[in-house]
Design an enzyme around this catalytic site. Structure first.
Site, PDB file in Angstrom:
ATOM      1  N   HIS A 118       0.848  -1.195   0.000  1.00  0.00           N
ATOM      2  CA  HIS A 118       0.000   0.000   0.000  1.00  0.00           C
ATOM      3  C   HIS A 118       0.880   1.240   0.000  1.00  0.00           C
ATOM      4  O   HIS A 118       1.875   1.315   0.729  1.00  0.00           O
ATOM      5  CB  HIS A 118      -0.900   0.013   1.240  1.00  0.00           C
ATOM      6  CG  HIS A 118      -1.625   1.310   1.438  1.00  0.00           C
ATOM      7  ND1 HIS A 118      -1.462   2.109   2.553  1.00  0.00           N
ATOM      8  CD2 HIS A 118      -2.509   1.963   0.646  1.00  0.00           C
ATOM      9  CE1 HIS A 118      -2.215   3.182   2.449  1.00  0.00           C
ATOM     10  NE2 HIS A 118      -2.865   3.120   1.298  1.00  0.00           N
ATOM     11  N   SER A 119       0.547   2.211  -0.841  1.00  0.00           N
ATOM     12  CA  SER A 119       1.255   3.485  -0.894  1.00  0.00           C
ATOM     13  C   SER A 119       2.748   3.252  -1.149  1.00  0.00           C
ATOM     14  O   SER A 119       3.119   2.559  -2.095  1.00  0.00           O
ATOM     15  CB  SER A 119       1.006   4.250   0.409  1.00  0.00           C
ATOM     16  OG  SER A 119       1.560   5.553   0.351  1.00  0.00           O
ATOM     17  N   MET A 120       3.613   3.784  -0.300  1.00  0.00           N
ATOM     18  CA  MET A 120       5.050   3.632  -0.497  1.00  0.00           C
ATOM     19  C   MET A 120       5.501   2.198  -0.305  1.00  0.00           C
ATOM     20  O   MET A 120       6.604   1.824  -0.730  1.00  0.00           O
ATOM     21  CB  MET A 120       5.801   4.549   0.457  1.00  0.00           C
ATOM     22  CG  MET A 120       5.644   6.017   0.178  1.00  0.00           C
ATOM     23  SD  MET A 120       6.239   6.512  -1.457  1.00  0.00           S
ATOM     24  CE  MET A 120       7.994   6.219  -1.276  1.00  0.00           C
TER      25      MET A 120
END
Length: 936
Positions: free
Chosen positions: A168-170
């Site tokens: 998720h995300s980074m």
């Protein structure tokens, strides 16, 4: 302050507020369903080797479990397929509970005990989207975690050889960064699923480590694309609800034609069709179900582990994330049925359209459509049904007399929210004589089947998109007299992300009866960002027409597909939406605003210096900031540089000077060129640059006004704690004390965190501003109470030119109008400097927060992006504490110093939009000569 200046910056701030409101709130409501845990979630910590635990004390690895499963896996004797969840920026390892809980429920329905083991990594909720120094450390720990997970399966006869990563995300960026490690075995990871991960570029480039990390990852995946073809990557963006990571950044930077890399938006995922914000994409039930179904379909029943076949992985991901054909994956073709076997269940359709509703009683029913008489007059066959059972339903008959031999054509079925749709091109059915549509409902379930022959050319219309500067005052309309079930509207000249449309579709029917709902689909051919809207008939529906990516060259435009009700009229009206245009500009170019804010404040400081040089007095801060808007002096040279860089000889001169590439505005396509630092660039319309300048100037104007208000309020609070002062030197430091504090802050920054020492120096200068504000208030009150003769004498001493006034003020008593004016001049100067000093402090705040959160693990920030900046910036801050207008006016360096802010402003606009951390360096370059004026 002129009223016109206030009105102008008020209007500019209003436009900025409208754009921010549209960016933060101008989207659909959250239609995601929440995922719930049926039993209490547990996180079993997985022990790591001592070396790993010592190197990464802040990180951890956990196994997710619930109820009985958590008890069975207490000893970590596992037999499932391993999945590792990676949290993103400031993300918790407990976010894996949605994926883990749904996977446990799914495993209960699987035959043979197939299941997955969901692991999750604790990255200590680090702010890696703003501070890039931890990204490489997280990547190394992820490598160690994968090896630790695979060691848990050594007792199996066929242990897993790889782990599926869900980031998720980074966390998705860190997952791809694994392959940059020199000792990483690429066979350990064969599938990566990322959610709202900014693959193209960081959202904000606040330090060089972040850009270096992105550059290494991009070069690895682009330059060694052939070696990584067996690694399948799926990237899912959240859509417009995610204002933190725009979906255009989630596109995977890979060579064109790579079949194992998929990028799309959640609104285009079948059976999801919703936009998610940056956090809800983790727990959105519709998207979690699609992910879990794909994971279980990837498990090989024989080995009970994930398949490593690239073809298999792509087939499964395409099935669940691109086009769901409303049938089971790898479903075998149903046995053919002969017409002579059930003659009463077959009906040949000779009309142009079929509309059939099944009865309540179960029956076998087939409809036969002959192709021979339709090939010349029609180009396509369209059929839809709201029977969403996972089975085949349309076949092609090869034999003209009977359908003993059929071809399953249902694989091209597309799932829409209320029904499934199949569109067949007759040119691709040369070997088929008849089409066979199944309308059997043996279970007694009622549904509707609608089919028709279509002429695609006559059902395709074009409507021009209004110009972006029409401000919604003009509209483009088109009417559709729906005698068909599908109409296609081509939106001409709609292909740029700064365009934003309001599309109204009004439907009206003469006969009121139960009908299937209409579905309006915005189809973007060059990127998986389609969005669907379901509407009843009749109704008036508004569709938001915005793009996540601009159109690449030589690609078709945007289409609006109208799945309509028959015998109804539809009117489509297209207008430009100014608030959405402003929101789109901020979504893609928001980092330009702080750059121009810094430019405005720097030019305001230049105005102060010029005023001191001319009249030996400082200008009012509000007037100086108001005059900081000078696009003719900043944007025009930048535009000329852009023009010159198109010439080869100027490029050679540029390279000889070892200058970095110019920062253009952020890229808006998924096929782009890159900076040396790995940041995508693209040429945006240059007329937008003055708009960013106006917004930045408005932020500087009202931000400085807020700073003045805060200083006044804090000075009122601190005034009882200080003796009243009437000297302009209040808050200054003796030279020895100044040297001692400077050395102490430099040492503090070296042994702990450079951002901490810079922040401390900023507070010391802010104290100087507060003391000046208290002195100015004290002097004003004292002079108001002074006898009238003191004021008259002082007024008489103020006659003459500015030079003589300054000379007389130098010898004036401390309690005089002249002394008050000196304090006010110093206050205005230091207020302007304080506003300028605030910018570097804001840019280094992520490093300071990261250091504070990890203080219990290490007293020193390593690596520290502020180390090359901290010492000179501390020296400048400390020297300028003792600065006043008298010292500056007497300095021989002042004429040269007043000329430096303008070229630094031009350089800031040229090199900082995609490298925000460079703003501090350009400010430092302008402040060093100013600090030298205090000494010389």
């Amino acid at each position: 302050m002129k009223l016109a200046t206030v009105a102008f910056y008020g209007f500019a701030l209003g436009l900025l507020a409208v754009g921010l409101r549209e960016l933060l709130t101008g989207f659909e409501e959250n239609r995601c369903s929440m995922t719930y845990m049926f039993e209490y979630p547990e996180y079993r910590r997985v022990s790591l080797p001592r070396r790993v635990a010592r190197l990464y004390p802040a990180y951890g690895l956990y196994l997710y479990g619930e109820g009985v499963y958590a008890q069975e896996t207490r000893a970590l004797k596992l037999s499932g397929a391993p999945v590792l969840f990676l949290p993103g920026n400031a993300g918790s390892y407990k976010q894996a509970r949605s994926l883990g809980s749904v996977a446990l429920r799914k495993a209960e329905d699987m035959e043979g005990g197939l299941h997955v083991n969901v692991f999750t990594v604790d990255f200590n909720e680090e702010l890696v989207a703003l501070y890039g120094g931890s990204l490489l450390r997280q990547t190394h720990f992820l490598h160690e975690s994968i090896k630790a997970i695979l060691r848990l399966y050594k007792h199996l006869k066929t242990p897993p050889q790889s782990v599926v990563l869900v980031g998720h995300s980074m966390g998705g960026v860190v997952a791809r960064a694994l392959f940059t490690l020199p000792r990483f075995n690429t066979n350990l990871v064969s599938l990566i699923i990322t959610q709202a991960s900014p693959h193209l570029a960081p959202v904000l480039a606040l330090d060089p480590y972040l850009l270096d990390f992105y550059s290494a990852v991009r070069q690895k995946w682009v330059n060694q694309a052939r070696k990584l073809r067996n690694v399948t990557v799926l990237s899912v963006g959240g859509g417009y609800r995610d204002y933190q990571v725009r979906s255009g950044l989630t596109s995977l930077p890979c060579p064109p034609g790579d079949p194992n890399k998929l990028s799309l938006v959640a609104t285009a995922v079948p059976r999801t069709w919703v936009s998610t914000d940056h956090l809800s994409i983790v727990w959105c039930k519709e998207l979690v179900l699609a992910t879990v179904r794909a994971l279980f379909d990837l498990i090989n029943p024989e080995t009970r582990q994930f398949s490593v076949s690239p073809e298999k992985k792509m087939a499964v991901l395409s099935h669940h994330f691109i086009r769901h054909p409303v049938r089971m994956l790898e479903e075998t073709q149903e046995p053919s049925v002969s017409i002579s076997e059930f003659p009463e269940s077959w009906s040949e359709v000779n009309t142009l359209r079929l509309a059939y509703s099944t009865p309540k009683e179960g029956q076998v029913k087939y409809f036969l459509f002959a192709l021979s008489s339709r090939r010349k007059a029609y180009s396509h066959f369209y059929c839809r049904s709201n029977n969403l059972e996972l089975s085949s339903w349309v076949y092609g008959c090869v034999n003209a007399s009977s359908c003993v031999q059929t071809v399953d054509l249902s694989t091209a079925t597309e799932l829409l929210p209320p029904y499934k749709v199949l569109v067949l091109s007759l040119s691709n059915l040369s070997s088929v004589t008849h089409l066979l549509v199944s309308a059997s409902n043996l279970n007694g379930k009622q549904f509707t089947v609608e089919c028709e022959w279509q002429r695609r050319a006559s059902q395709t219309l074009s409507v021009p998109a209004p110009h972006v500067l029409s401000f919604g005052l003009t509209a483009s309309d088109v009417s559709v007299n729906s005698s068909g079930l599908l109409h296609i509207i081509r939106l001409q000249h709609f292909h740029q992300v700064y365009q934003a449309l309001r599309i109204h579709v009004a439907s009206q029917c003469k006969v009121h009866k139960d009908r299937l709902p209409s579905v309006y689909r915005m189809h973007v051919p060059w990127f998986g960002e389609d969005s669907l809207t379901t509407a009843s008939v009749p109704s008036v529906t508004e569709i938001s027409g915005m793009l996540h990516t601009s159109r690449p060259d030589n690609s078709s435009g945007v289409f609006l597909l109208l799945h309509t009700a028959p015998n109804c009229q539809y009117k489509v009206s297209v207008r430009t939406s100014l608030p959405r245009v402003l929101g789109q500009i901020l979504r893609f170019c928001g980092p330009m605003v702080p750059v121009y804010t810094a430019v405005t404040l720097l030019l305001a400081c230049r105005g102060q210096l010029c005023s001191i040089l001319k009249s030996r007095r400082s200008a009012d801060m509000s007037q100086a900031v108001g005059k900081g808007l000078q696009p003719h002096q900043v944007n025009l040279p930048v535009y000329i540089l852009h023009m010159l860089l198109s010439c080869s000889w100027f490029q050679d001169v540029w390279s000889v000077l070892y200058l970095p590439p110019m920062d253009a505005l952020p890229s808006t396509t998924h096929d782009m060129t890159f900076h040396e630092g790995g940041v995508p660039v693209e040429e945006w319309p240059h007329p937008l640059a003055p708009l960013f300048y106006i917004w930045g100037a408005a932020v500087a104007f009202w931000g400085s006004a807020l700073l003045r208000l805060i200083v006044r309020l804090i000075s009122l609070i601190l005034a009882p704690l200080h003796r009243p002062s009437v000297s302009r030197d209040c808050g200054t430091l003796p030279r020895r004390t100044l040297l001692l504090i400077t050395l102490s802050l430099a040492v503090l920054g070296g042994v702990s965190c450079g951002a901490l020492s810079i922040f401390a120096a900023f507070l010391l200068h802010l104290y100087r501003v507060l003391r000046l504000q208290m002195t100015e208030r004290s002097l004003s009150h004292m002079l108001n109470l002074a006898p009238r003769q003191h004021k008259e004498a002082e007024n008489g001493s103020a006659e003459g030119d500015s030079q003589s006034r300054s000379t007389e003020c130098n010898g004036a008593p401390l309690l005089s109008e002249c002394a008050l004016q000196e304090v006010r001049d110093d206050l205005q100067l230091h207020l302007c400097l304080s506003a300028l000093f605030t910018l570097p402090v804001m840019l280094i705040t992520p490093s300071l927060l990261h250091w504070v959160r990890n203080l219990r693990y290490s007293p020193q920030l390593d690596p520290d992006p502020c180390w090359p900046l901290s010492v000179p910036l501390i020296i400048v801050y400390m020297l300028l504490i003792n600065c006043n207008t008298l010292k500056l006016s007497n300095s021989k360096l002042l004429p040269l110093t007043s000329c430096i802010p303008l070229p630094m402003s031009i350089a800031m606009v040229t090199f900082s939009p995609l490298h925000l951390y460079r703003v501090s360096y350009f400010l430092l370059a302008a402040l060093v000569p100013l600090a030298s004026c205090v000494l010389l």
